[in-house]
Design a protein around this motif. Sequence first.
Motif, PDB file in Angstrom:
ATOM      1  N   VAL A  89       6.568 -23.836 -33.067  1.00  0.00           N
ATOM      2  CA  VAL A  89       6.907 -22.483 -33.841  1.00  0.00           C
ATOM      3  C   VAL A  89       6.073 -21.765 -34.690  1.00  0.00           C
ATOM      4  CG1 VAL A  89       9.377 -23.221 -33.784  1.00  0.00           C
ATOM      5  CG2 VAL A  89       7.915 -23.389 -35.690  1.00  0.00           C
ATOM      6  N   LEU A  90       4.850 -22.497 -35.312  1.00  0.00           N
ATOM      7  CA  LEU A  90       3.835 -21.794 -36.155  1.00  0.00           C
ATOM      8  C   LEU A  90       2.731 -21.333 -35.178  1.00  0.00           C
ATOM      9  CD1 LEU A  90       3.636 -24.490 -38.984  1.00  0.00           C
ATOM     10  CD2 LEU A  90       5.001 -22.297 -38.749  1.00  0.00           C
ATOM     11  N   GLY A  91       2.722 -21.488 -34.207  1.00  0.00           N
ATOM     12  CA  GLY A  91       1.555 -20.877 -33.112  1.00  0.00           C
ATOM     13  C   GLY A  91       1.128 -21.613 -31.990  1.00  0.00           C
ATOM     14  N   ALA A  92       0.353 -21.208 -31.237  1.00  0.00           N
ATOM     15  CA  ALA A  92      -0.050 -22.009 -30.091  1.00  0.00           C
ATOM     16  C   ALA A  92      -0.928 -23.429 -30.372  1.00  0.00           C
ATOM     17  CB  ALA A  92      -0.953 -21.238 -29.230  1.00  0.00           C
ATOM     18  N   GLY A  93      -1.049 -24.282 -29.586  1.00  0.00           N
ATOM     19  CA  GLY A  93      -1.856 -25.546 -29.995  1.00  0.00           C
ATOM     20  C   GLY A  93      -3.384 -25.278 -29.524  1.00  0.00           C
ATOM     21  N   ARG A  94      -4.343 -26.159 -29.754  1.00  0.00           N
ATOM     22  CA  ARG A  94      -5.385 -26.131 -29.090  1.00  0.00           C
ATOM     23  C   ARG A  94      -5.975 -27.536 -28.775  1.00  0.00           C
ATOM     24  NH1 ARG A  94      -9.936 -27.355 -31.893  1.00  0.00           N
ATOM     25  NH2 ARG A  94      -9.839 -28.024 -33.933  1.00  0.00           N
TER      26      ARG A  94
ATOM     27  N   ALA B 153     -16.483 -42.425 -30.504  1.00  0.00           N
ATOM     28  CA  ALA B 153     -15.120 -41.977 -30.658  1.00  0.00           C
ATOM     29  C   ALA B 153     -14.881 -41.211 -29.342  1.00  0.00           C
ATOM     30  CB  ALA B 153     -15.299 -40.788 -31.824  1.00  0.00           C
ATOM     31  N   ILE B 154     -13.727 -41.080 -29.005  1.00  0.00           N
ATOM     32  CA  ILE B 154     -13.226 -40.319 -27.685  1.00  0.00           C
ATOM     33  C   ILE B 154     -11.984 -39.526 -28.206  1.00  0.00           C
ATOM     34  CG2 ILE B 154     -11.993 -40.617 -25.429  1.00  0.00           C
ATOM     35  CD1 ILE B 154     -13.899 -42.987 -24.915  1.00  0.00           C
ATOM     36  N   LEU B 155     -12.058 -38.176 -27.821  1.00  0.00           N
ATOM     37  CA  LEU B 155     -11.011 -37.219 -28.169  1.00  0.00           C
ATOM     38  C   LEU B 155     -10.599 -36.814 -27.166  1.00  0.00           C
ATOM     39  CD1 LEU B 155     -12.984 -35.649 -30.915  1.00  0.00           C
ATOM     40  CD2 LEU B 155     -11.582 -37.558 -31.168  1.00  0.00           C
ATOM     41  N   ALA B 156      -9.151 -36.886 -26.779  1.00  0.00           N
ATOM     42  CA  ALA B 156      -8.622 -36.330 -25.461  1.00  0.00           C
ATOM     43  C   ALA B 156      -7.271 -35.590 -25.731  1.00  0.00           C
ATOM     44  CB  ALA B 156      -8.503 -37.484 -24.367  1.00  0.00           C
ATOM     45  N   GLY B 157      -6.778 -34.645 -25.139  1.00  0.00           N
ATOM     46  CA  GLY B 157      -5.611 -34.073 -24.897  1.00  0.00           C
ATOM     47  C   GLY B 157      -5.670 -33.002 -26.114  1.00  0.00           C
ATOM     48  N   GLU B 158      -4.501 -32.745 -26.619  1.00  0.00           N
ATOM     49  CA  GLU B 158      -4.344 -31.621 -27.773  1.00  0.00           C
ATOM     50  C   GLU B 158      -4.566 -32.087 -29.090  1.00  0.00           C
ATOM     51  OE1 GLU B 158      -0.594 -29.831 -27.312  1.00  0.00           O
ATOM     52  OE2 GLU B 158      -1.263 -28.630 -25.508  1.00  0.00           O
ATOM     53  N   ARG B 159      -5.471 -31.445 -29.843  1.00  0.00           N
ATOM     54  CA  ARG B 159      -5.636 -31.872 -31.350  1.00  0.00           C
ATOM     55  C   ARG B 159      -4.463 -31.263 -32.015  1.00  0.00           C
ATOM     56  NH1 ARG B 159     -10.726 -30.467 -35.556  1.00  0.00           N
ATOM     57  NH2 ARG B 159      -9.634 -31.486 -37.026  1.00  0.00           N
ATOM     58  N   GLU B 160      -3.853 -29.739 -31.774  1.00  0.00           N
ATOM     59  CA  GLU B 160      -2.675 -29.351 -32.452  1.00  0.00           C
ATOM     60  C   GLU B 160      -1.689 -28.743 -31.299  1.00  0.00           C
ATOM     61  OE1 GLU B 160      -4.236 -26.037 -34.599  1.00  0.00           O
ATOM     62  OE2 GLU B 160      -5.578 -27.398 -35.695  1.00  0.00           O
ATOM     63  N   HIS B 161      -0.580 -29.416 -31.616  1.00  0.00           N
ATOM     64  CA  HIS B 161       0.606 -29.147 -30.548  1.00  0.00           C
ATOM     65  C   HIS B 161       1.018 -27.542 -30.841  1.00  0.00           C
ATOM     66  CE1 HIS B 161       0.834 -33.053 -28.675  1.00  0.00           C
ATOM     67  NE2 HIS B 161       0.446 -33.443 -30.046  1.00  0.00           N
TER      68      HIS B 161
END
Length: 888
Positions: free
Chosen positions: A684-689, A673-681
Amino acid sequence: MPYVPVEWLREHVDLPAGTTAARLAADLVKVGLEEERIVPPAVTGPLVVGRVLTCQARKQTNGKVIAYCRVDVGSAHNDAPGTGAEPSDLPSRGIVCGARNFGVGDSVVVSLPGAVLPGDFRISARKTYGHVSDGMICSQSELGIGEGPDAESGIIVLDRWLAANGRDGEKPPAPGTDAIALLGLGEEVLEINVTPDRGYCFSMRGVAREYSHSTGARFTDPADAADENLYPHGLAPVGDGGFDVVVPRDPSPVRGRPGCDRYVARVVRGLDPAAPTPPWMRNRLTAAGMRPISLAVDVTNYVMLDLGQPLHAFDLDKLHEPIVVRRARENETLTFLDDVTRALDAEDLVISDSPDAEGSRALVLAGIFGGADTEVDERTTDILIEAAHFDSVSVARSARRHKLPTESSKRNERGVDTALAPVAAQRAVDLLIEYGGGVADPSATDIDRTVAPPTLIIRADSAQRLTGVAYGTGRVTELLETIGCAVEPAGTDGEGHELLAVTPPTWRPDLVGAAHAAEEVARLDGYDNIPAAVPLAPAGTGLTPRQRARRDAVRALAGAGLTQVLSYPFVGDVHDALGLPADDPRRRAVRLANPLTRDAPYLRTSVLDSLVEVARRNVSRGLDDVAVYEVGSVTHPAGTLPAPVPGVQSRPSEEEIAAVEAGIPAQPTHVGAILAGEREHTGVLGAGRPWTWADAVEVVRTIARTLGVSIEVAAPADPMAPWHPGRTAEVRLPGERRGGTILPGPVVGYAGELHPRVVRAFDLPERACAAEVDLEPLLEAARAAGALQVRAISTFPMGKEDIALVVDEAVTAAQVEEVIRRAAGDLAEEVRLFDVFRGPQLGEGRKSLAFSLRLRAPDRTLTAQELEDVRRRVVECAAKSLGAELRA
């Protein structure tokens, strides 16, 4: 693929009147010759005979002399007197023409508005040179019917055209008569798809034979030298007077077969170099997709298309005896007819002559393409015709090596009739004499070293065993004799099955085994006669536990938000980009003998080898946030010994099969598996991660949890490429206790953040993460654990205990958790780490791990004493196993 003009085919087989290309295609497909396409007529629309009534020529301002003509095109097409774009007293049409080779009273060919000429040239009425031209008077070149007496000088004058085409004395038809039929322009041409094993169908002879097999129509073999109508003088005798040819022993035969086993040479002298190719031959060549060139060249091409034997014509005055058939020499070059000089390979077979020494000059790449030194030109009067049989593999290799897929090579590489060369040469000689006025030398050269096709001993029911149709011995014999085989009884085999001795004809080099004969029987009897039976699938047990477990893991990762991909398992020099050390065993990859691409000749040893390229491609196309995974095989060649390749003459023995299987490298299934970039954008509900190393570890945990397997996660003792040395987790199966020692479990994977150099090498977003785990030991652990035993849910209250233990920094939380669960036994419903503390009050190299315990009994409410006993056992076991202390 070959073109089949219907009228040409009719010369060799009885076609019903009115047979169309579509009907012909339907008949040929029954015997396996599929339709590629139907080429429409070159000319469509109104093309009629016209008679010139008036012709007024005027010199224009640009210096051209342009004539305005009134042409009678028949009552159905004429404008009535006083009507039309330019009214006239005569029933006719007005046409503007720039040609000057015709006059009033001549019969011409007129294309009317709506006609479409070759090149998608659409005719319409238009105003030009001060008049409205309501059609066009046509020349041969405009109609695409080759060269002729009027092709250069102007339009077709039918009186002269009919005389030039062997119809002297015939009067031109009345105005308005359809000229498409008159000129032979309305014929559709069928293009067929010929499989590589049926090269004989690259000729009118072969297609006519197959049509006869399909319909039962009478077939006349155009290569029957005994037919006095086709060969009135028979075949020339072979004698000492023929041109000197040397075919020495082949020093480098391909697969043990000599490059040339038959060479026929015929000489024709005194040809008229200006003699034109007869119109019927030009038309047939054009319909078959070949461009007419000159009489000598056209005759060789025509015989090749008709009989299937490639020929070559040499200018005799440019030849030096003897001709030598040999392999090319080192650093030898040859200038071909396309004026390109190509370097020859030592495996190439060439035709050479002897200007300095025997075989000193290469002239032709045998069976493929001619050279410029002995080219037939406009001054050639004496010609040598070559008809030879070359090894098909040798020709195929040379044609591909030099990228020369010629009409000759297409036939030679599929196999040509070994008995056809002298017949084809005689046919070419007869045509040259008839139309070129030449005289043939009385003797022919024929070096014949061909071998008769071997006799096959087959079971009479071999076709029945493969198709399920009970043909019977009589029907099998009849069908095999239809295609030219000689069939004789051959007794029975050891089991009492009837045998047949089948000798294939010389034009079927593809018939080399019982399966080929069975295919011919099924093909000629009709594929439609083979019953369609749906096989009954036996009742099964469904998916195996291993298959179910694997699919559960795949679905779990998809449910976690990752996207499954499939990548090619072929890689190139990706290991350098991944930062693998020189001694890393993953660099030992299996190299393919025939890779799909030169830059990816190896089988991957890790799923990440190919998965990083998938991630890079997605990121390069604007998809900055990537979460992909792949479940696939990797190849580990360590410990694999080369396996012998068994022969094909019989079924391999059990020992040979075992040796082949032992030579197959290990191919375990991995999950990457490869994970890159943002998991959560951010929204209005808050900051991404972003995706982090912890998410990569959770991918592995998800797989293990789905399979019901426990794993231990810890920092690796040594860095592991391609991961970041300080942000990598090593994944192991639980350790085993042996006496007083706990042995660590095997490593099954790694997860964490990719090394920054790897991220930059593949243009991935910063701090991209990856995970890879070997699925095989996890599946084996799941199998060993057996079926999940479901217990009743306890309805009794839960007890809670929090325990903080101080341990050495090297002790992992997983080790402590394992000790706690072992000490708590069946009462432990949940053990969860909720705090890690380091401080000077604990001492150097020490840390505190705080665990929350949820305890429950299935049959009672736990007492305070029982909870205290669990707490005491945990502390004692941790102290004994890990040297842990209860934090005050």
